[in-house]
Design an enzyme around this catalytic site. Structure first.
Site, PDB file in Angstrom:
ATOM      1  N   GLY A 133       0.821  -1.363  -0.064  1.00 39.06           N
ATOM      2  CA  GLY A 133      -0.155  -0.118   0.029  1.00 39.06           C
ATOM      3  C   GLY A 133       0.854   1.253  -0.003  1.00 39.06           C
ATOM      4  O   GLY A 133       0.560   2.183  -0.854  1.00 39.06           O
TER       5      GLY A 133
ATOM      6  N   ALA B 278       8.039  -6.365  -1.507  1.00 37.95           N
ATOM      7  CA  ALA B 278       8.143  -5.201  -0.776  1.00 37.95           C
ATOM      8  C   ALA B 278       8.233  -5.826   0.813  1.00 37.95           C
ATOM      9  O   ALA B 278       7.201  -6.601   1.156  1.00 37.95           O
ATOM     10  CB  ALA B 278       7.341  -4.045  -0.893  1.00 37.95           C
TER      11      ALA B 278
ATOM     12  N   LYS C 171      -1.509 -17.741 -10.841  1.00 35.67           N
ATOM     13  CA  LYS C 171      -0.632 -17.213  -9.568  1.00 35.67           C
ATOM     14  C   LYS C 171      -1.331 -17.969  -8.525  1.00 35.67           C
ATOM     15  O   LYS C 171      -0.408 -18.250  -7.507  1.00 35.67           O
ATOM     16  CB  LYS C 171      -1.096 -15.604  -9.398  1.00 35.67           C
ATOM     17  CG  LYS C 171      -0.711 -14.897  -8.185  1.00 35.67           C
ATOM     18  CD  LYS C 171       0.875 -14.980  -8.426  1.00 35.67           C
ATOM     19  CE  LYS C 171       1.632 -14.412  -7.162  1.00 35.67           C
ATOM     20  NZ  LYS C 171       0.901 -13.520  -6.126  1.00 35.67           N
TER      21      LYS C 171
ATOM     22  N   ASN D  23       1.187 -19.835  -5.654  1.00 38.61           N
ATOM     23  CA  ASN D  23       1.056 -19.484  -4.428  1.00 38.61           C
ATOM     24  C   ASN D  23       0.816 -21.009  -3.596  1.00 38.61           C
ATOM     25  O   ASN D  23       1.110 -21.123  -2.555  1.00 38.61           O
ATOM     26  CB  ASN D  23      -0.143 -18.468  -4.075  1.00 38.61           C
ATOM     27  CG  ASN D  23       0.327 -17.013  -4.265  1.00 38.61           C
ATOM     28  OD1 ASN D  23      -0.294 -16.386  -4.911  1.00 38.61           O
ATOM     29  ND2 ASN D  23       1.350 -16.590  -3.967  1.00 38.61           N
TER      30      ASN D  23
HETATM   31  O1  KPL Z   1       3.210 -14.013  -4.067  1.00 39.95           O
HETATM   32  C1  KPL Z   1       4.198 -14.297  -3.667  1.00 39.95           C
HETATM   33  C2  KPL Z   1       4.344 -14.429  -1.883  1.00 39.95           C
HETATM   34  O2  KPL Z   1       5.205 -14.498  -1.446  1.00 39.95           O
HETATM   35  O3  KPL Z   1       3.168 -14.351  -1.465  1.00 39.95           O
HETATM   36  C3  KPL Z   1       5.417 -15.149  -4.234  1.00 39.95           C
HETATM   37  C4  KPL Z   1       5.214 -14.721  -5.683  1.00 39.95           C
HETATM   38  C5  KPL Z   1       5.217 -16.446  -3.897  1.00 39.95           C
HETATM   39  C6  KPL Z   1       6.681 -14.336  -3.906  1.00 39.95           C
HETATM   40  O4  KPL Z   1       7.380 -14.536  -2.756  1.00 39.95           O
END
Ligand code: KPL
Length: 300
Positions: free
Chosen positions: A12, A122, A176, A180
């Site tokens: 953010g 970040a 994605k 995850n």
């Molecule tokens: O989205 C991520 C996360 O840490 O939540 C990844 C892509 C796994 C990068 O660390």
């Protein structure tokens, strides 16, 4: 453009600093109101941004053209539901978090809603945000009213590249989700950085096989091999990252497992299918999370 950012954590604050520097009229929205949000960001090349930015101005919120939500998945529905009645009907809501399923939890509404994922990394270092690695943000519409909002991708791209627009964002979200489902629980269980997962190829393949079977049932064309290749690429490109789930476990915060593996298992169940490996990982993470949440709640 008038923009409110809901959730002033690491991501953010990064968006607040970048959009402010592009000349946008931005404010943060905090659950516990404070007079301002102290934004301190250090960029990958060392440039820094330090400024107090405004927060929680209801008039600014009512005039906002974009509500950018950078909360954790489990915080989204209650926080957004509270703001819905205060928004201009044309204000777009962009949900930017790991996992899927938060939109199903919102009360019925006609706002243009977009969803996205990002690979920008970040992290907090005390009160400073370190922008560890640049990445790509994929966004797209999830409600009919949002289909004509591709110009938002340009606005965001100018502030923090790369931003890609997808007419079919669900497909990108599923890819994605696969990333995850592999990286987050495994790094949290093995207490390792993303790159160290290259030691567990069989387990990664098992997880991808289960994810691709659910994707097929949901109508997304995919193959286990393609998904596996994509996941391995992300493992390599984020090798030094401490995943968000491992950070949550280390700091004893609630994780996003219910919206990552939990969402996958719910979709599988709706097709009458069980996923043994993902179900096992889900239970192991829940057990870890419950250990400190029970102690935190004063339970034996
Ligand atoms: O989205 C991520 C996360 O840490 O939540 C990844 C892509 C796994 C990068 O660390």
């Amino acid at each position: 453009m008038k923009i409110t950012i809901l959730g002033c954590g690491a991501l953010g604050q990064l968006w607040l600093s970048r959009l402010y520097q592009q000349g946008h009229d931005v404010q943060g929205w905090l659950r516990v109101p404070q007079p301002f949000c102290a934004v301190n960001v250090i960029e990958p090349q060392g440039a820094s941004f330090n400024r107090n930015l405004p927060t929680n101005d209801p008039e600014h919120l009512a005039q906002s053209e974009l509500l950018l939500v950078t909360l954790k998945a489990w915080q989204v529905s209650s926080a957004v539901s509270m703001l819905l009645p205060k928004l201009n009907p044309r204000c777009a809501i962009l949900l930017l978090h790991n996992g899927m399923g938060t939109q199903d939890e919102l009360p019925p509404n006609n706002q243009p809603i977009l969803q996205g994922t990002t690979t920008h990394a970040a992290r907090h270092d005390g009160s400073t945000i370190i922008h560890v690695a640049s990445g790509t943000t994929h966004i797209g519409p999830t409600s009919p009213a949002a289909q004509s909002l591709s110009h938002l991708a340009e606005v965001l791209h100018e502030a923090m590249p790369d931003v890609a627009w997808h007419n079919n964002i669900a497909s990108a979200n599923w890819r994605k989700l696969a990333v995850n489902c592999v990286i987050n629980p495994l790094t949290a269980l093995y207490n390792c950085r993303n790159g160290d997962l290259q030691r567990y190829p069989e387990q990664i393949e098992l997880i991808c096989r289960e994810v691709s079977s659910v994707m097929e049932m949901e109508g997304y064309h995919t193959s286990c091999e393609g998904l596996l290749q994509y996941v391995m690429e992300v493992i390599q490109s984020t090798a030094d990252n401490v995943s968000s789930m491992l950070q949550d476990i280390r700091t004893q915060r609630h994780t996003e497992i219910d919206y990552i593996t939990g969402y996958l298992l719910r979709r599988a169940r709706s097709h009458g299918v069980t996923l043994p490996e993902n179900a096992r990982l889900f239970e192991l993470i829940k057990r870890k999370e419950n250990e400190y949440e029970r102690i935190g709640a004063g339970l034996p």
